[in-house]
Design an enzyme around this catalytic site. Sequence first.
Site, PDB file in Angstrom:
ATOM      1  N   HIS A 154       1.370   5.395   6.465  1.00  0.00           N
ATOM      2  CA  HIS A 154       1.170   5.966   5.124  1.00  0.00           C
ATOM      3  C   HIS A 154       1.415   7.474   5.195  1.00  0.00           C
ATOM      4  O   HIS A 154       1.584   8.036   6.270  1.00  0.00           O
ATOM      5  CB  HIS A 154      -0.245   5.666   4.629  1.00  0.00           C
ATOM      6  CG  HIS A 154      -0.497   4.192   4.473  1.00  0.00           C
ATOM      7  ND1 HIS A 154      -0.979   3.415   5.496  1.00  0.00           N
ATOM      8  CD2 HIS A 154      -0.295   3.377   3.434  1.00  0.00           C
ATOM      9  CE1 HIS A 154      -1.069   2.165   5.097  1.00  0.00           C
ATOM     10  NE2 HIS A 154      -0.655   2.100   3.834  1.00  0.00           N
ATOM     11  N   ASP A 199      -3.073   6.629  11.648  1.00  0.00           N
ATOM     12  CA  ASP A 199      -2.210   6.024  10.641  1.00  0.00           C
ATOM     13  C   ASP A 199      -0.917   6.831  10.597  1.00  0.00           C
ATOM     14  O   ASP A 199      -0.880   7.947  10.072  1.00  0.00           O
ATOM     15  CB  ASP A 199      -2.896   6.027   9.273  1.00  0.00           C
ATOM     16  CG  ASP A 199      -2.015   5.418   8.182  1.00  0.00           C
ATOM     17  OD1 ASP A 199      -0.853   5.054   8.475  1.00  0.00           O
ATOM     18  OD2 ASP A 199      -2.478   5.319   7.026  1.00  0.00           O
ATOM     19  N   SER A 255       0.817  -1.216   0.000  1.00  0.00           N
ATOM     20  CA  SER A 255       0.000   0.000   0.000  1.00  0.00           C
ATOM     21  C   SER A 255       0.853   1.269   0.000  1.00  0.00           C
ATOM     22  O   SER A 255       0.366   2.346  -0.350  1.00  0.00           O
ATOM     23  CB  SER A 255      -0.944   0.015   1.204  1.00  0.00           C
ATOM     24  OG  SER A 255      -0.200  -0.074   2.406  1.00  0.00           O
TER      25      SER A 255
END
Length: 416
Positions: A390, A387, A139
Site C-alpha cells: 500500500h 507494508d 484495498s
Amino acid sequence: MVKEMMNKPERNSSSSHLKQNHVLVKFVVSVVLVGVAFSLLYTGLLDVFRTTTTNEEGEISDKCDLFFGEWVPDPSGPFYTNESCHAITEDQNCMKNGRPDSGYLHWRWKPRGCEIQRFNAERFLQMMRNKSWGFIGDSIARNHVQSFLCILSQVETANEVYHDEAWRSYRWHFPSYNFTLSLIWSPFLLKSKIEGQDGMITTDIQLHLDKLDEKWTNEYQSFNYVTISGGQWYLKTATYHEKNKVTGCHNCADSNLTEMGINDVYPKAIKLVLNFISNSNHNAVVFFRTTTPSHYENGEWDTGGTCNRTVPYKEGEISLEYTLSVMRNIELEEFKNAAATLGSETEVKLKLLDITQHSLLRPDGHPGPYRQFHPFTKGNNATVTSDCLHWCLPGPIDSWNDLAMEVLMRDSGYSM
Ligand SMILES: *[C@@H]1O[C@H](CO)[C@@H](O)[C@H](O)[C@H]1NC(C)=O
Ligand SMILES: *[C@@H]1O[C@H](CO)[C@@H](O)[C@H](O)[C@H]1NC(C)=O
Ligand SMILES: *[C@@H]1O[C@H](CO)[C@@H](O)[C@H](O)[C@H]1NC(C)=O
Ligand SMILES: *[C@@H]1O[C@H](CO)[C@@H](O)[C@H](O)[C@H]1NC(C)=O
Ligand SMILES: *[C@@H]1O[C@H](CO)[C@@H](O)[C@H](O)[C@H]1NC(C)=O
Ligand SMILES: *[C@@H]1O[C@H](CO)[C@@H](O)[C@H](O)[C@H]1NC(C)=O
C-alpha cells in the site's frame, strides 16, 4: 495481505548504460518535443494508449507518454497533510504513525516528452457537478479513493453517506457540487466467496471464472466515471469454478485438482470484465488501472522484508518482478483487445491508467513499519511487519489522480 502477494523486486544493472544515453536522449527529446507540440495541435486528442511495451533503456518515444518518465524533485510538496484530510486509513497515515523522513513527499512525476499538470481540485469538482464516480477493486482501490478524497478536500470535505456492513464499500457526497464518489470492494471483480480473512490470512477462496461480481455490475449503470482494477488477489490460493463446477485450483493442497496459474485465470477474468464494460451500452468513462508494484527487500512481508528506501529509483534502476510483469502484460493485452472492439459509435470510453512503471520507481512511498502507530517506541523491532504494497497518504499514489485528470483533460479538450 497474503503470502503470495508480496514479492521481492529484482534489480538489473542497466543504470550505467542508461547514463551514457542520457545526453543524447535529452537532445533528441527536445527536438521531438517541438514535433509533438505541433502534432498535438492537429490531432487534438492525445492517444494515451501506448504501442511500446516496456522501458527499454534509451528508447526514444516520438510522442508524449504519460506513463513513462522519471520522478523529479519538487519542493512544493503534497496538497494535503495528515491534519487536513480525515479520510486516511490509520495503516496508511505514515506521518501520524511516526515515519521520520519526509523527503518522499517532494517528488513530481515528469512524463517523457511532456509535462502533466497538478490536480486542480476546484476545476475538477466543477466538471463533476451532478456526476458520479465509482472506484472498484481491492484495498489498493481504497488507498486510491482516499487519496482522491484528500486531494478534493482542499475544496470541500465529502460527507460519507453509506458504508456496507463490513466497512469495505462506501459512498461519499460533495454537497456543493452534487458529486458522488463510491468505493466498491470487489478484489477479484468476479463472483467469489472469501472466508476466514480476519487479519492477513485468507484461508479459503472460491472464485467463479465465468461470473462477474454483482456488487459492482449492479451499480455500474449509475456511474459516469469508473476506475476499475484487478491485481494482487489473483496470486492467492484459490479454487476455481466454471459453470458451477470446480475446474482447478491455485496452490492447493488437494493434488487432484488441476493447478491453474495466473496465465490461465487472469486473462479470462479481465476479458470478462472488459467485455461487460464494452457491451454495457452505458455512457461512461472507464479507467482501467494496471497492477501496482510492491517493494519488499531482504525478505517477503512475512519473513522480515522491508522497504526503507527514502528516494525514488531512476528509470532503469529497477525492473518489474516477474509475476507482476506477467500480470501487467495480460492487462495491457486485454485492454488493447477490448479497446479495439469498441466502435466509434459507442458511448463507452475506455482509458488505460498504466501506473505500474510510474509507481515501480517509488520504493520510498510505502508505509513499511509505519503501518502501525509508532512501531519502534515499544522496543520491539523484531516483530514489526512492513507494508511495502500500500501507499502512504500523502504519497506517490496521489499522482495517479494527476494522471487520470490529465487523460480526462486531454480527451475532453479542457485545459486546467
Ligand atoms: C500528523 O502527523 C504529525 C507528525 O508528523 C503528528 O504529530 C500529528 O499528531 C498527526 N496528526 C493527525 C491528526 O494524525
Ligand atoms: C445539476 O442538476 C440540477 C438539478 O437537476 C440542475 O438544475 C443543474 O442545471 C445541473 N447542473 C449541471 C451542471 O448539470
Ligand atoms: C444531483 O445529481 C443527480 C445525478 O447524479 C441528479 O439526479 C440530481 O437531481 C442532482 N441533485 C441536485 C440537487 O442537483
Ligand atoms: C485424489 O483422488 C484419489 C482417487 O479418486 C483419492 O483416492 C484421493 O483421496 C484424492 N486425494 C485427495 C487429496 O483428495
Ligand atoms: C534498511 O533495511 C535493511 C534490512 O532490510 C537494513 O540492513 C538497513 O540498515 C536499513 N536501512 C536503514 C537506513 O534503516
Ligand atoms: C528499533 O529501531 C529503531 C529505529 O531503527 C531504533 O532507534 C531503536 O533503537 C530500535 N530498538 C531496539 C530495541 O532495537
